[in-house]
Design a protein around this motif. Structure first.
Motif, PDB file in Angstrom:
ATOM      1  N   ALA A 101       5.716  11.158 -21.040  1.00 40.83           N
ATOM      2  CA  ALA A 101       5.270  10.694 -19.726  1.00 40.83           C
ATOM      3  C   ALA A 101       6.342  10.944 -18.684  1.00 40.83           C
ATOM      4  O   ALA A 101       7.524  11.125 -19.000  1.00 40.83           O
ATOM      5  CB  ALA A 101       4.926   9.205 -19.767  1.00 40.83           C
ATOM      6  N   ALA A 103       7.935   9.115 -15.175  1.00 36.60           N
ATOM      7  CA  ALA A 103       8.033   7.890 -14.376  1.00 36.60           C
ATOM      8  C   ALA A 103       8.963   8.189 -13.206  1.00 36.60           C
ATOM      9  O   ALA A 103      10.156   8.407 -13.401  1.00 36.60           O
ATOM     10  CB  ALA A 103       8.560   6.728 -15.205  1.00 36.60           C
ATOM     11  N   THR A 108       2.197   8.224  -7.090  1.00 37.31           N
ATOM     12  CA  THR A 108       1.515   8.895  -8.193  1.00 37.31           C
ATOM     13  C   THR A 108       0.777  10.144  -7.732  1.00 37.31           C
ATOM     14  O   THR A 108       0.833  11.187  -8.396  1.00 37.31           O
ATOM     15  CB  THR A 108       0.549   7.928  -8.889  1.00 37.31           C
ATOM     16  N   ARG A 112       1.758  13.789  -9.196  1.00 36.64           N
ATOM     17  CA  ARG A 112       0.795  14.605  -9.944  1.00 36.64           C
ATOM     18  C   ARG A 112       0.562  15.947  -9.266  1.00 36.64           C
ATOM     19  O   ARG A 112       0.346  16.959  -9.948  1.00 36.64           O
ATOM     20  CB  ARG A 112      -0.506  13.819 -10.121  1.00 36.64           C
ATOM     21  N   TYR A 126       1.081  11.982 -19.426  1.00 37.78           N
ATOM     22  CA  TYR A 126       0.792  11.018 -18.361  1.00 37.78           C
ATOM     23  C   TYR A 126       1.863  11.122 -17.280  1.00 37.78           C
ATOM     24  O   TYR A 126       3.045  11.312 -17.582  1.00 37.78           O
ATOM     25  CB  TYR A 126       0.772   9.591 -18.932  1.00 37.78           C
ATOM     26  N   GLN A 128       3.236   8.953 -13.955  1.00 33.94           N
ATOM     27  CA  GLN A 128       3.196   7.661 -13.277  1.00 33.94           C
ATOM     28  C   GLN A 128       4.171   7.646 -12.099  1.00 33.94           C
ATOM     29  O   GLN A 128       5.356   7.921 -12.262  1.00 33.94           O
ATOM     30  CB  GLN A 128       3.579   6.535 -14.248  1.00 33.94           C
ATOM     31  N   ASP A 131       4.411   3.935  -6.553  1.00 31.21           N
ATOM     32  CA  ASP A 131       3.370   3.297  -5.742  1.00 31.21           C
ATOM     33  C   ASP A 131       3.871   1.960  -5.182  1.00 31.21           C
ATOM     34  O   ASP A 131       4.884   1.927  -4.503  1.00 31.21           O
ATOM     35  CB  ASP A 131       2.073   3.151  -6.541  1.00 31.21           C
ATOM     36  N   VAL A 141       8.042   0.798 -13.361  1.00 35.09           N
ATOM     37  CA  VAL A 141       7.409   2.119 -13.413  1.00 35.09           C
ATOM     38  C   VAL A 141       7.508   2.718 -14.819  1.00 35.09           C
ATOM     39  O   VAL A 141       6.600   3.429 -15.271  1.00 35.09           O
ATOM     40  CB  VAL A 141       8.010   3.064 -12.342  1.00 35.09           C
ATOM     41  N   ALA A 144       4.872   0.955 -16.836  1.00 38.30           N
ATOM     42  CA  ALA A 144       3.553   1.472 -16.467  1.00 38.30           C
ATOM     43  C   ALA A 144       3.297   2.826 -17.118  1.00 38.30           C
ATOM     44  O   ALA A 144       2.177   3.125 -17.548  1.00 38.30           O
ATOM     45  CB  ALA A 144       3.436   1.577 -14.949  1.00 38.30           C
ATOM     46  N   ALA A 145       4.339   3.654 -17.196  1.00 38.25           N
ATOM     47  CA  ALA A 145       4.198   4.957 -17.863  1.00 38.25           C
ATOM     48  C   ALA A 145       3.905   4.780 -19.340  1.00 38.25           C
ATOM     49  O   ALA A 145       3.048   5.473 -19.914  1.00 38.25           O
ATOM     50  CB  ALA A 145       5.456   5.787 -17.662  1.00 38.25           C
ATOM     51  N   GLY A 148       0.415   3.787 -19.759  1.00 38.09           N
ATOM     52  CA  GLY A 148      -0.454   4.946 -19.609  1.00 38.09           C
ATOM     53  C   GLY A 148      -0.535   5.783 -20.873  1.00 38.09           C
ATOM     54  O   GLY A 148      -1.547   6.447 -21.119  1.00 38.09           O
TER      55      GLY A 148
END
Length: 215
Positions: A101, A103, A108, A112, A126, A128, A131, A141, A144-145, A148
């Protein structure tokens, strides 16, 4: 399941020239003198509002943030390139069954967009952005990654980045950490955050990470 979470700017991609160009152009369009390219590069990795607050009063920061984001959205991949060894590193880890992932302090949607333009999206599972989450070195973060990826925090998983904020965020999330001296912070500075290791190129990590999963 083994997981690795990577910072984006300075770790997987060299985006400093595009960031600095958009940053300087935003200030000029706002009627402010542009700092030098080198001065802006030294700030990269910090939250955007914090960077801009060095040059304008706080009340002007939101407008300038919006101006920068418009410019950077249009030009985010003009000069940005993958860091040396990134493709082979991510490809090798995925082939060994790692979940990967990103982060990043970017939003985001922006993360991406850049990841897709540079081919990172096809190499990780993923992406992340920060935000509305607290900025690194808070672990949010990174967590959160991991969420995900569908992976719980564990010392057998890793946070890999080019700043002490990346490493401190990873450690706070309960991960092992590795520094890559390709971005904002030099080896000596990264070592102050107590990582398991610091490398000069990201592909130096492959053998070490693979070894930690077979002990």
């Amino acid at each position: 399941m083994h997981a690795a979470v990577f910072d984006l700017d300075g770790t997987l991609i060299d985006s400093a020239d595009d960031i600095a160009a958009a940053f300087r152009a935003a200030l000029v369009a706002h009627g402010r003198p542009a700092p030098s390219h080198e001065e802006v590069r030294a700030l990269i990795g910090r939250p955007l509002p914090e960077m801009l607050a060095r040059y304008v009063p706080a009340r002007e920061v939101p407008e300038l943030v919006a101006r920068y984001r418009m410019l950077y959205w249009r030009h985010c991949a003009d000069q940005t390139r993958l860091m040396p060894g990134v493709r082979v590193t991510l490809t090798s880890l995925r082939a060994d069954g790692w979940r990967l992932a990103v982060a990043t302090t970017k939003r985001t949607d922006m993360a991406r967009r850049v990841s897709a333009a540079l081919g990172v999206s096809e190499l990780v599972d993923y992406v992340q952005g920060t935000d509305d989450l607290p900025d690194k070195p808070a672990p949010d973060v990174v967590l959160a990654a991991l969420d995900g990826l569908g992976t719980a925090p564990s010392p057998t998983s890793w946070m890999i980045g080019d700043t002490t904020d990346d490493l401190e965020a990873g450690r706070a999330a309960g991960l092992s950490t590795a520094g890559v001296a390709t971005g904002a912070h030099e080896r000596e500075w990264l070592e102050t955050a107590g990582p398991r290791c610091v490398v000069d190129r990201i592909d130096e990590l492959v053998a070490m990470l693979t070894d930690t999963t077979t002990r």
